[in-house]
Motif scaffolding. Structure first.
Motif, PDB file in Angstrom:
ATOM      1  N   ALA A 117       0.851  -1.182   0.000  1.00  0.00           N
ATOM      2  CA  ALA A 117       0.000   0.000   0.000  1.00  0.00           C
ATOM      3  C   ALA A 117       0.888   1.233   0.000  1.00  0.00           C
ATOM      4  O   ALA A 117       2.050   1.175   0.408  1.00  0.00           O
ATOM      5  N   PRO A 118       0.328   2.360  -0.486  1.00  0.00           N
ATOM      6  CA  PRO A 118      -1.031   2.546  -0.997  1.00  0.00           C
ATOM      7  C   PRO A 118      -1.182   2.083  -2.444  1.00  0.00           C
ATOM      8  O   PRO A 118      -0.222   2.056  -3.204  1.00  0.00           O
ATOM      9  N   TRP A 119      -2.406   1.720  -2.768  1.00  0.00           N
ATOM     10  CA  TRP A 119      -2.760   1.261  -4.106  1.00  0.00           C
ATOM     11  C   TRP A 119      -4.097   1.879  -4.458  1.00  0.00           C
ATOM     12  O   TRP A 119      -4.721   2.558  -3.642  1.00  0.00           O
ATOM     13  N   GLY A 120      -4.574   1.670  -5.688  1.00  0.00           N
ATOM     14  CA  GLY A 120      -5.858   2.231  -6.073  1.00  0.00           C
ATOM     15  C   GLY A 120      -6.342   1.670  -7.385  1.00  0.00           C
ATOM     16  O   GLY A 120      -5.603   0.997  -8.115  1.00  0.00           O
ATOM     17  N   ALA A 121      -7.600   1.951  -7.708  1.00  0.00           N
ATOM     18  CA  ALA A 121      -8.208   1.437  -8.936  1.00  0.00           C
ATOM     19  C   ALA A 121      -7.487   1.970 -10.174  1.00  0.00           C
ATOM     20  O   ALA A 121      -7.316   1.248 -11.162  1.00  0.00           O
ATOM     21  N   GLU A 122      -7.061   3.226 -10.123  1.00  0.00           N
ATOM     22  CA  GLU A 122      -6.359   3.811 -11.265  1.00  0.00           C
ATOM     23  C   GLU A 122      -5.033   3.093 -11.513  1.00  0.00           C
ATOM     24  O   GLU A 122      -4.669   2.804 -12.662  1.00  0.00           O
ATOM     25  N   ALA A 123      -4.307   2.796 -10.427  1.00  0.00           N
ATOM     26  CA  ALA A 123      -3.050   2.066 -10.566  1.00  0.00           C
ATOM     27  C   ALA A 123      -3.301   0.666 -11.109  1.00  0.00           C
ATOM     28  O   ALA A 123      -2.548   0.161 -11.950  1.00  0.00           O
ATOM     29  N   ASN A 124      -4.360   0.028 -10.605  1.00  0.00           N
ATOM     30  CA  ASN A 124      -4.741  -1.304 -11.092  1.00  0.00           C
ATOM     31  C   ASN A 124      -4.928  -1.275 -12.601  1.00  0.00           C
ATOM     32  O   ASN A 124      -4.319  -2.054 -13.347  1.00  0.00           O
ATOM     33  N   TRP A 150       0.783 -11.890  -1.482  1.00  0.00           N
ATOM     34  CA  TRP A 150      -0.099 -12.524  -0.497  1.00  0.00           C
ATOM     35  C   TRP A 150      -1.342 -11.671  -0.232  1.00  0.00           C
ATOM     36  O   TRP A 150      -1.249 -10.541   0.232  1.00  0.00           O
ATOM     37  N   ARG A 151      -2.498 -12.227  -0.583  1.00  0.00           N
ATOM     38  CA  ARG A 151      -3.806 -11.622  -0.341  1.00  0.00           C
ATOM     39  C   ARG A 151      -3.952 -10.218  -0.923  1.00  0.00           C
ATOM     40  O   ARG A 151      -4.630  -9.368  -0.363  1.00  0.00           O
ATOM     41  N   CYS A 152      -3.305 -10.014  -2.076  1.00  0.00           N
ATOM     42  CA  CYS A 152      -3.472  -8.770  -2.834  1.00  0.00           C
ATOM     43  C   CYS A 152      -3.942  -9.105  -4.248  1.00  0.00           C
ATOM     44  O   CYS A 152      -3.510  -8.490  -5.227  1.00  0.00           O
ATOM     45  N   GLN A 153      -4.817 -10.078  -4.360  1.00  0.00           N
ATOM     46  CA  GLN A 153      -5.219 -10.584  -5.673  1.00  0.00           C
ATOM     47  C   GLN A 153      -6.053  -9.594  -6.472  1.00  0.00           C
ATOM     48  O   GLN A 153      -6.153  -9.718  -7.695  1.00  0.00           O
ATOM     49  N   ASP A 154      -6.668  -8.626  -5.786  1.00  0.00           N
ATOM     50  CA  ASP A 154      -7.489  -7.658  -6.506  1.00  0.00           C
ATOM     51  C   ASP A 154      -6.686  -6.448  -6.966  1.00  0.00           C
ATOM     52  O   ASP A 154      -7.251  -5.464  -7.423  1.00  0.00           O
ATOM     53  N   TYR A 155      -5.366  -6.503  -6.869  1.00  0.00           N
ATOM     54  CA  TYR A 155      -4.529  -5.379  -7.294  1.00  0.00           C
ATOM     55  C   TYR A 155      -4.355  -5.330  -8.806  1.00  0.00           C
ATOM     56  O   TYR A 155      -3.832  -4.354  -9.340  1.00  0.00           O
ATOM     57  N   VAL A 156      -4.735  -6.387  -9.478  1.00  0.00           N
ATOM     58  CA  VAL A 156      -4.638  -6.449 -10.936  1.00  0.00           C
ATOM     59  C   VAL A 156      -5.780  -7.344 -11.420  1.00  0.00           C
ATOM     60  O   VAL A 156      -6.186  -8.278 -10.709  1.00  0.00           O
ATOM     61  N   PHE A 179      -9.376 -20.380  -6.424  1.00  0.00           N
ATOM     62  CA  PHE A 179     -10.425 -20.615  -7.417  1.00  0.00           C
ATOM     63  C   PHE A 179     -11.332 -19.420  -7.690  1.00  0.00           C
ATOM     64  O   PHE A 179     -12.245 -19.521  -8.502  1.00  0.00           O
ATOM     65  N   PHE A 180     -11.113 -18.290  -7.029  1.00  0.00           N
ATOM     66  CA  PHE A 180     -11.917 -17.110  -7.343  1.00  0.00           C
ATOM     67  C   PHE A 180     -11.082 -16.149  -8.174  1.00  0.00           C
ATOM     68  O   PHE A 180      -9.857 -16.087  -8.018  1.00  0.00           O
ATOM     69  N   GLU A 181     -11.741 -15.399  -9.054  1.00  0.00           N
ATOM     70  CA  GLU A 181     -11.050 -14.410  -9.875  1.00  0.00           C
ATOM     71  C   GLU A 181     -11.539 -13.009  -9.503  1.00  0.00           C
ATOM     72  O   GLU A 181     -12.735 -12.733  -9.550  1.00  0.00           O
ATOM     73  N   PHE A 182     -10.598 -12.150  -9.139  1.00  0.00           N
ATOM     74  CA  PHE A 182     -10.911 -10.784  -8.756  1.00  0.00           C
ATOM     75  C   PHE A 182     -10.670  -9.881  -9.960  1.00  0.00           C
ATOM     76  O   PHE A 182      -9.588  -9.871 -10.537  1.00  0.00           O
ATOM     77  N   ARG A 183     -11.695  -9.116 -10.312  1.00  0.00           N
ATOM     78  CA  ARG A 183     -11.635  -8.328 -11.544  1.00  0.00           C
ATOM     79  C   ARG A 183     -11.496  -6.830 -11.307  1.00  0.00           C
ATOM     80  O   ARG A 183     -11.142  -6.092 -12.218  1.00  0.00           O
ATOM     81  N   GLN A 184     -11.791  -6.380 -10.095  1.00  0.00           N
ATOM     82  CA  GLN A 184     -11.696  -4.956  -9.788  1.00  0.00           C
ATOM     83  C   GLN A 184     -10.946  -4.767  -8.477  1.00  0.00           C
ATOM     84  O   GLN A 184     -10.967  -5.644  -7.607  1.00  0.00           O
ATOM     85  N   TYR A 185     -10.332  -3.577  -8.340  1.00  0.00           N
ATOM     86  CA  TYR A 185      -9.627  -3.280  -7.103  1.00  0.00           C
ATOM     87  C   TYR A 185     -10.610  -3.121  -5.955  1.00  0.00           C
ATOM     88  O   TYR A 185     -11.684  -2.571  -6.088  1.00  0.00           O
ATOM     89  N   ARG A 186     -10.207  -3.586  -4.815  1.00  0.00           N
ATOM     90  CA  ARG A 186     -10.921  -3.608  -3.552  1.00  0.00           C
ATOM     91  C   ARG A 186     -12.219  -4.412  -3.632  1.00  0.00           C
ATOM     92  O   ARG A 186     -13.293  -3.952  -3.277  1.00  0.00           O
ATOM     93  N   THR A 187     -12.023  -5.617  -4.136  1.00  0.00           N
ATOM     94  CA  THR A 187     -13.077  -6.625  -4.052  1.00  0.00           C
ATOM     95  C   THR A 187     -12.637  -7.778  -3.166  1.00  0.00           C
ATOM     96  O   THR A 187     -13.390  -8.726  -2.962  1.00  0.00           O
TER      97      THR A 187
END
Length: 555
Positions: free
Chosen positions: A207-214, A232-238, A393-401
């Motif tokens: 951190a920090p991170w954000g949707a724009e960076a993603n 680790w546990r930052c799968q929604d960063y991209v 097995f889950f796919e994260f498509r947006q930041y902060r999900t």
């Protein structure tokens, strides 16, 4: 003239606080009284660690400090678990603790604790406000410290007699966030190292991170055909559906991804601390000088060289660096394309699950969630072996999900889900919890009902502390001690709270039960009774034990 308690609340309003979480206590009655007329929603929780975890979730979701209020002594010690999580997860958070009166200090008065000593190792700053005149100054500093550089928690003790003192102090100005931006020469040097690499890999986290960076980093890596993995546990960063996303470096990572890290010639690590979990126990890179050329970007200069000596260390906010890199021309793809395609194929193959023992297959449950949940759905979890299914097995498509503690704290998922639903009532919020994990903070289901936060909680019940049982079987096969659990009827328990409760014991019944939970209009809990043999997606309980027995048996 305002009291110290009124000044506290007024400063929270000045700094944009709209929601605060806590458990009321007599040591900060003046603050509670001031909240009565304030435009701040105070969420009264059932345990201080639940309140602290809700504040952590707020900080993760908004980037603004989550605010938690607890009473002295036991209230503060209960909240400590959430503060530790916020520290390890780099989450901006402010914990306000009622404190004994100033004239009683140093006598071990009722519930007295020195919070500087207690929270010093797990907070960015710990202080006590001894004068109402200094409330605006020190609250302003708290917001600045919590959000600057590498974000984290701040703890302020509030003596109860200070809270009723009157002061003519004026409000502070609204805090501003300080970000460290990379030098153009550093960005160019990083790009040049990547351009010359045959097997580059980008790892994102921290951190920090954000949707724009993603979005910016994903787009640049796709255009440059550079593979990206999440820490680790930052799968929604991209975006996990992007052609260059190659997987998650967590517990039990895909062995092919682990080998890809080892074989990389250039690693660009943006924000991630390269922690024990991300590096598989500090084995994927050599300590202290990695075989890979390491470009390490961190908002905290103390992280650079802490474990691994970087080839290029860059002090910059991860989000600022990613946007700067994305502003440079894409790399010519060519020679990296085949390796990136292989990485992506390996990731997609890892999404395919093999049938698990028992009538209810968690791989199928995750496949259903993957298909049915919208892109902005928020998935939360605490800790336990059940999380391996969520992470693999889950796919994260947006930041902060994704809301998941890198600290590995049990009991995080339920309060995090409640906070997420309070903040975003229009979004679907699903919590995955183990049976032991749920009962750490399951009482916050009462908070969900009280706040009309219609979360869906999936309790994976295998009748044991699964992670510890796994380690027992690996090191002391067949010698089970302390890990069996006698559980309540979780569906009936949910109904007793006023929530919707359901039991699923077969794979075929999950989809309909999940739809009913989503549509019921109130908090819902589905108990998933799984076979304890289904210990991990890769090994059954018996297979773990048999492998250990074979390893430990004399020749």
């Amino acid at each position: 003239m305002r009291t110290g308690g009124q000044l506290i609340v007024d400063q929270l309003v000045v700094h944009g606080v709209d929601v605060a979480f806590g458990v009321p206590g007599e040591s900060y009655l003046a603050v509670l009284d001031a909240l009565h007329d304030a435009p701040i929603r105070f969420v009264s929780c059932r345990h201080e660690v639940g309140a602290a975890n809700m504040a952590d979730a707020y900080g993760k979701l908004t980037g603004r400090p989550g605010v938690c209020m607890v009473t002295r002594g036991p209230g503060a010690t209960h909240a400590a678990g959430g503060i530790h999580t916020a520290y390890q997860d780099s989450t901006p958070l402010i914990l306000l603790i009622g404190q004994v009166g100033r004239e009683m200090m140093e006598r071990e008065a009722f519930q007295e604790i020195d919070y500087r000593q207690m929270f010093g190792p797990m907070a960015k700053w710990v202080a006590q406000i001894d004068s109402a005149d200094r409330v605006p100054e020190l609250l302003s500093r708290a917001f600045h410290v919590a959000t600057a550089g590498r974000p984290g928690p701040v703890v302020l003790a509030l003596p109860e007699d200070m809270l009723v003192d009157e002061s003519s102090a004026e409000d502070a100005a609204t805090y501003s966030v300080t970000r460290v931006h990379p030098a153009a020469t550093d960005v160019d040097a990083a790009r040049e190292l990547l351009a010359g690499a045959e097997r580059p890999l980008v790892i994102v986290g921290g951190a920090p991170w954000g949707a724009e960076a993603n979005d910016a980093l994903t787009r640049w890596c796709v255009e440059s055909t550079v593979p990206v993995a999440s820490g680790w546990r930052c799968q929604d960063y991209v975006d996990n559906t992007a052609d260059v996303y190659v997987g998650h470096l967590g517990l039990g990572p895909d062995p092919r991804l682990a080998q890809r890290v080892r074989a990389a010639d250039v690693l660009l690590v943006i924000g991630d601390r390269l922690s024990e979990i991300t590096t598989s126990g500090y084995t994927l890179l050599e300590v202290p000088i990695p075989a890979q050329s390491l470009i390490h970007v961190s908002a905290d200069p103390n992280e650079l060289g802490r474990v691994y000596a970087p080839t290029l260390g860059i002090v910059a906010s991860p989000d600022a660096f990613s946007r700067s890199l994305a502003g440079t021309p894409a790399l010519e793809s060519g020679h990296r394309e085949a390796e990136t395609l292989r990485g992506r194929a390996d990731y997609l193959a890892n999404l395919v699950h093999t049938p698990a023992p028992g009538d209810l297959d968690m791989g199928e449950v995750m496949a259903t969630l993957r298909k049915r949940l919208p892109a902005d759905a928020i998935l939360t979890n605490g800790a336990g072996n059940f999380t391996v299914w969520a992470h693999r097995f889950f796919e994260f498509r947006q930041y902060r999900t994704q809301l998941a503690p890198t600290s590995g704290a049990m009991g995080y998922g339920v309060p995090a889900a409640v906070a997420a639903k309070i903040l975003y009532p229009e979004r679907t919020v699903v919590c995955m919890a183990g049976d032991g994990d749920f009962l750490m903070t399951g009482q916050e289901l009462a908070t969900a009902v009280q706040e009309n936060a219609a979360v869906v909680i999936l309790v994976v019940n295998n009748g044991m502390y699964g992670t510890i049982r796994m380690h027992q079987e690996r090191h002391y096969p067949g010698r089970v001690s302390g890990t069996d659990l006698v559980n309540p009827d979780f569906a009936a328990l949910a109904r007793a709270f006023g929530a919707h409760g359901a039991l699923v014991e077969r794979t075929a019944d999950f989809a309909a039960a999940f739809d009913e939970a989503l549509d019921c209009g109130r908090p819902a809990l589905i108990e998933l009774r799984v076979d304890r043999e289904a210990l991990t997606p890769r090994q059954s309980l018996s297979e773990v034990r048999e492998a250990a027995q074979a390893r430990l048996s004399p020749p």
